[in-house]
Design a protein around this motif. Structure first.
Motif, PDB file in Angstrom:
ATOM      1  N   ASP A 292       3.452   0.437   2.635  1.00  0.00           N
ATOM      2  CA  ASP A 292       2.354   1.196   2.022  1.00  0.00           C
ATOM      3  C   ASP A 292       1.279   0.213   1.574  1.00  0.00           C
ATOM      4  O   ASP A 292       1.365  -0.401   0.513  1.00  0.00           O
ATOM      5  CB  ASP A 292       2.899   1.989   0.830  1.00  0.00           C
ATOM      6  CG  ASP A 292       1.836   2.857   0.180  1.00  0.00           C
ATOM      7  OD1 ASP A 292       0.622   2.561   0.350  1.00  0.00           O
ATOM      8  OD2 ASP A 292       2.202   3.828  -0.503  1.00  0.00           O
ATOM      9  N   LYS A 293       0.252   0.076   2.402  1.00  0.00           N
ATOM     10  CA  LYS A 293      -0.800  -0.917   2.131  1.00  0.00           C
ATOM     11  C   LYS A 293      -1.761  -0.468   1.027  1.00  0.00           C
ATOM     12  O   LYS A 293      -2.375  -1.298   0.379  1.00  0.00           O
ATOM     13  CB  LYS A 293      -1.595  -1.200   3.409  1.00  0.00           C
ATOM     14  CG  LYS A 293      -0.763  -1.788   4.527  1.00  0.00           C
ATOM     15  CD  LYS A 293      -1.567  -2.068   5.777  1.00  0.00           C
ATOM     16  CE  LYS A 293      -2.139  -0.815   6.417  1.00  0.00           C
ATOM     17  NZ  LYS A 293      -1.126   0.162   6.888  1.00  0.00           N
ATOM     18  N   LEU A 294      -1.882   0.842   0.839  1.00  0.00           N
ATOM     19  CA  LEU A 294      -2.750   1.314  -0.247  1.00  0.00           C
ATOM     20  C   LEU A 294      -2.212   0.825  -1.586  1.00  0.00           C
ATOM     21  O   LEU A 294      -2.967   0.399  -2.454  1.00  0.00           O
ATOM     22  CB  LEU A 294      -2.839   2.839  -0.262  1.00  0.00           C
ATOM     23  CG  LEU A 294      -3.819   3.501   0.714  1.00  0.00           C
ATOM     24  CD1 LEU A 294      -3.804   5.014   0.512  1.00  0.00           C
ATOM     25  CD2 LEU A 294      -5.231   2.952   0.556  1.00  0.00           C
ATOM     26  N   ASN A 295      -0.889   0.896  -1.742  1.00  0.00           N
ATOM     27  CA  ASN A 295      -0.310   0.469  -3.009  1.00  0.00           C
ATOM     28  C   ASN A 295      -0.406  -1.049  -3.171  1.00  0.00           C
ATOM     29  O   ASN A 295      -0.553  -1.551  -4.286  1.00  0.00           O
ATOM     30  CB  ASN A 295       1.143   0.948  -3.123  1.00  0.00           C
ATOM     31  CG  ASN A 295       1.560   1.134  -4.559  1.00  0.00           C
ATOM     32  OD1 ASN A 295       0.741   1.479  -5.413  1.00  0.00           O
ATOM     33  ND2 ASN A 295       2.828   0.891  -4.843  1.00  0.00           N
ATOM     34  N   ARG A 298      -4.012  -1.597  -4.263  1.00  0.00           N
ATOM     35  CA  ARG A 298      -4.123  -1.281  -5.696  1.00  0.00           C
ATOM     36  C   ARG A 298      -3.667  -2.451  -6.557  1.00  0.00           C
ATOM     37  O   ARG A 298      -4.324  -2.822  -7.522  1.00  0.00           O
ATOM     38  CB  ARG A 298      -3.170  -0.117  -6.027  1.00  0.00           C
ATOM     39  CG  ARG A 298      -3.768   1.227  -6.004  1.00  0.00           C
ATOM     40  CD  ARG A 298      -2.758   2.276  -6.482  1.00  0.00           C
ATOM     41  NE  ARG A 298      -3.099   3.540  -5.846  1.00  0.00           N
ATOM     42  CZ  ARG A 298      -2.418   4.109  -4.874  1.00  0.00           C
ATOM     43  NH1 ARG A 298      -1.306   3.572  -4.432  1.00  0.00           N
ATOM     44  NH2 ARG A 298      -2.841   5.233  -4.342  1.00  0.00           N
TER      45      ARG A 298
ATOM     46  N   LEU B  51      -6.017  10.966  -3.393  1.00  0.00           N
ATOM     47  CA  LEU B  51      -5.989   9.680  -4.083  1.00  0.00           C
ATOM     48  C   LEU B  51      -6.689   9.719  -5.442  1.00  0.00           C
ATOM     49  O   LEU B  51      -6.721   8.730  -6.168  1.00  0.00           O
ATOM     50  CB  LEU B  51      -6.609   8.596  -3.203  1.00  0.00           C
ATOM     51  CG  LEU B  51      -5.838   8.326  -1.904  1.00  0.00           C
ATOM     52  CD1 LEU B  51      -6.595   7.344  -1.042  1.00  0.00           C
ATOM     53  CD2 LEU B  51      -4.435   7.817  -2.204  1.00  0.00           C
ATOM     54  N   ASN B  99       7.226   5.543   2.924  1.00  0.00           N
ATOM     55  CA  ASN B  99       6.087   5.844   3.788  1.00  0.00           C
ATOM     56  C   ASN B  99       6.413   5.888   5.268  1.00  0.00           C
ATOM     57  O   ASN B  99       5.510   5.973   6.084  1.00  0.00           O
ATOM     58  CB  ASN B  99       4.974   4.807   3.550  1.00  0.00           C
ATOM     59  CG  ASN B  99       5.279   3.490   4.247  1.00  0.00           C
ATOM     60  OD1 ASN B  99       6.436   3.065   4.277  1.00  0.00           O
ATOM     61  ND2 ASN B  99       4.291   2.855   4.817  1.00  0.00           N
ATOM     62  N   GLY B 264      -0.228   5.079   6.770  1.00  0.00           N
ATOM     63  CA  GLY B 264       0.376   3.954   6.061  1.00  0.00           C
ATOM     64  C   GLY B 264       0.895   4.333   4.685  1.00  0.00           C
ATOM     65  O   GLY B 264       1.613   3.556   4.064  1.00  0.00           O
ATOM     66  N   ALA B 265       0.550   5.499   4.196  1.00  0.00           N
ATOM     67  CA  ALA B 265       0.862   5.824   2.802  1.00  0.00           C
ATOM     68  C   ALA B 265       1.251   7.288   2.647  1.00  0.00           C
ATOM     69  O   ALA B 265       0.862   7.954   1.697  1.00  0.00           O
ATOM     70  CB  ALA B 265      -0.326   5.479   1.909  1.00  0.00           C
ATOM     71  N   GLY B 266       2.047   7.762   3.598  1.00  0.00           N
ATOM     72  CA  GLY B 266       2.561   9.125   3.490  1.00  0.00           C
ATOM     73  C   GLY B 266       3.942   9.109   2.864  1.00  0.00           C
ATOM     74  O   GLY B 266       4.354   8.127   2.254  1.00  0.00           O
ATOM     75  N   ASP B 292       9.154   5.747  -4.001  1.00  0.00           N
ATOM     76  CA  ASP B 292       7.902   5.806  -4.755  1.00  0.00           C
ATOM     77  C   ASP B 292       7.613   7.271  -5.099  1.00  0.00           C
ATOM     78  O   ASP B 292       7.094   8.024  -4.282  1.00  0.00           O
ATOM     79  CB  ASP B 292       6.767   5.206  -3.911  1.00  0.00           C
ATOM     80  CG  ASP B 292       5.438   5.186  -4.643  1.00  0.00           C
ATOM     81  OD1 ASP B 292       5.262   5.959  -5.611  1.00  0.00           O
ATOM     82  OD2 ASP B 292       4.560   4.400  -4.247  1.00  0.00           O
TER      83      ASP B 292
END
Lengths: 429, 429
Positions: A292-295, A298, B51, B99, B264-266, B292
């Motif tokens: 998870d690259k968004l996290n 962040r 988000l 994810n 990438g963030a599901g 998560d």
């Protein structure tokens, strides 16, 4: 407190005092949880700004990658650099993962079980060694031990002291037996003692002779920046020492932001020499398209670098220190000074735990009494392989989650129970 | 287009025409990527509201859990219910993960490799069966095949048609050989054909006799709500059919929101009968403390339920349909009608891919020519085990990422290359 000098009559009088204190607490119907190293609400609040949508900007990493989409197997470059700073290695030696470093440890051992530690055909899958063993410093971290238990290793306990594991014993065990495949370690503010491995200990880890070419040190640097006094303890880098000693592949380091930002929604990392990183990535490339690259984005935007982390951890320390102090204060009030081997407790400079050693054979009974009074501690034995502490004396105290008043009550109850159990034993002699 | 009826002179004239078209494109110096099923920027934008920090409210799940902290091994209850709705099973049959559903597939097979499929001691670790095999419907998904290749399975291809895999062949293979441990399947809008398995096929999967008691169907329902026309295709539930047939443990289903929200963030999920869920959780409990949960909370708050997802997917369809239409239109313009076995392409009602079958032995050469012209497709062979397509004819077209004009150019170039290769072969006869 020194019961050994008392006669029966005085002991009985003391027992009455402690029992009436216990009953007073019983009547309060408390429910206090001191079982796990779980950050408290106030700590979680420190990282709330990280969840602001504005922090993600245009969702792009430094190299232009859209972090919402697929890709980047080893983690965002800036997240690798960031976690590398925390663990003291270059970013290229880092794989940055999801929300759990425990998961990375488990998966790494799972990979070694199925494929061995490298592409080299002499490195056989650990699964094939029916006599495989793993060293577990005690007292230690239950979740480490159960991983290797699940994978069918025989767990070998080695005592740990204020300077780290008994290295004479570790060196002896690894020297001759090629089935000894690894050792667990929490090198700084160790779980549950808070001990900081000495530089000498680290150098011996790097240099020791191992019968197993595929022996690996699982170096869980979970509390590397989790100081409660001043600044993080300085410690030699095992990564560097292994390189110097000509054993660069010996150590695999792990870390996470679980107790920096959010336990359920942090980021994790693994560090190793390039050959191991490439080997692991070749396997992980079949397991996932990427973390998870968004996290990760962040985290880097919020914490920035190791200096940013240390500043942030000072805020944690402000919350944590009074809790550690409260435990220490109650112990001193109740017990006086710690006495090695009989009744002692650690005084950590960081981490999440205090380890109390009751007299031998007392811990289970003490914790049962605590439970009846509404106070839950990590069960006796949890600090040892197979959840069996042969001395039945180690108790892990986790002061992070409850507030200071609750901690005081819980630890006071614990001390009362220790006293009652001890007096009863003395009376029974 | 029917070159078979042309004489050499006419073929040469046609070759000149196609070659000058090819050179015109060459001169443009294009760089077009049609390799992967990657959502485009416009699709990612659809989920940006997820988000927003306000969506997380007080960070609490329905049952009061602070999603920022540790815990909840199987995923948030509301996330399990939500993913269960998508996959058509009760929430208690769901493990909701991180994810990547690919990661859950890999880990599930890894668990079966090391521990077998259950606690039953007759279920031996798959690692111990040196002759282990896995069925791979072809053309199929390369990332599935490489997982089982990495774990040392012999991969057995079985042809897939518009109604699903050749079930006569599947039934024959599983009936007698206890080393055949499983089959991959993408049952709806299959990768890369877009085929939707028929209800009869699903019933045969549920009822077939398997020599291996530990035979498992890995049912990757990746595109279950990814329609481009109207609404999701209706399909029998393999989960229900397996229960009815007395084989509840046979199927393990997988799904994710990777192509609903963010690749990438599901969030991902696995569905299975309760016994398998409990077994897997007993292993996963050593691997992680939990997924998560903040990201799971985001998803449930944003998408709400299956109706919310279908509404959301209509927005995706508005973006995706013109891209699929563009591919189909170019194929028709260039080739006329598809001809089974010679030159054909699929016309999916959903999913992420179109599969084109060139003449036998042509795909590699065609894709090399495309590459020289700046257009990258998934490499020839990727649709088959070991990346070897014995017919060298299957090409996966992934139209999601580029815009419509780019797709038109890329597919036109592809068609030109098919023509040039075909004419050259006819001339060489």
């Amino acid at each position: 407190m020194n019961y050994l000098g008392l006669g029966k009559k005085e002991l009985k009088k003391e027992l009455d005092i402690q029992q009436s204190r216990y009953e007073k607490y019983m009547a309060m119907g408390l429910t206090l949880d001191m079982t796990r190293g779980k950050p408290c609400a106030e700590q979680l609040k420190l990282s709330e700004p990280m969840l602001s949508d504005s922090i993600l900007g245009d969702y792009r990493s430094e190299n232009g990658t859209d972090c919402r989409n697929y890709g980047i197997l080893a983690g965002l470059p800036e997240a690798r650099t960031f976690m590398g700073e925390l663990l003291g290695v270059p970013g290229e030696n880092i794989i940055c993962g999801g929300n759990s470093s425990l998961n990375m440890m488990y998966d790494t051992i799972s990979t070694f079980m199925l494929f061995g530690v490298s592409e080299d055909e002499n490195d056989r899958p650990w699964f094939e060694d029916k006599d495989r063993k793993f060293i577990c410093p005690v007292p230690g971290y239950d979740r480490h031990f159960v991983i290797t238990q699940q994978f069918g290793f025989k767990l070998i306990p080695v005592d740990i002291g204020p300077d780290g594991p008994d290295m004479d014993e570790v060196e002896r065990i690894v020297r001759d037996d090629p089935s000894v495949k690894g050792i667990w370690s929490v090198p700084k503010y160790s779980n549950p003692t808070g001990y900081v491995y000495s530089d000498e200990c680290i150098q011996r880890f790097a240099r020791m002779k191992c019968a197993a070419k595929d022996f690996r040190i699982f170096w869980d640097d979970a509390y590397t920046v989790h100081f409660i006094n001043g600044s993080p303890a300085k410690q030699l880098s095992l990564f560097d020492e292994c390189v110097k000693a000509g054993n660069p592949e010996r150590v695999i380091m792990f870390g996470s932001t679980s107790k920096i930002t959010f336990p359920g929604a942090g980021i994790s990392a693994l560090a190793a020499d390039k050959r191991t990183i490439d080997f692991l990535l070749s396997k992980i490339s079949k397991q996932t398209i990427g973390p998870d690259k968004l996290n990760q984005l962040r985290h880097v935007k919020f914490l920035k670098n190791v200096d940013g982390v240390v500043e942030h951890m000072k805020k944690h320390a402000v919350i944590m220190k009074p809790k550690f102090d409260a435990v220490g204060q109650i112990f001193e009030n109740e017990f006086g000074a710690p006495r090695e081997g009989q009744l002692s407790w650690t005084k950590p400079e960081g981490g999440y735990f205090i380890c109390c050693r009751t007299g031998d054979g007392m811990a289970s009974e003490v914790l049962s009494m605590c439970r009846r009074c509404g106070v839950a501690f990590t069960p006796a034995g949890s600090t040892h392989p197979y959840k069996i502490d042969p001395t039945d004396s180690y108790v892990r105290i986790a002061p992070s989650y409850p507030d200071v008043d609750q901690i005081k009550s819980a630890v006071e109850i614990f001390c009362i129970c220790v006293k009652i159990v001890l007096i009863n034993r003395l009376l029974a002699v």
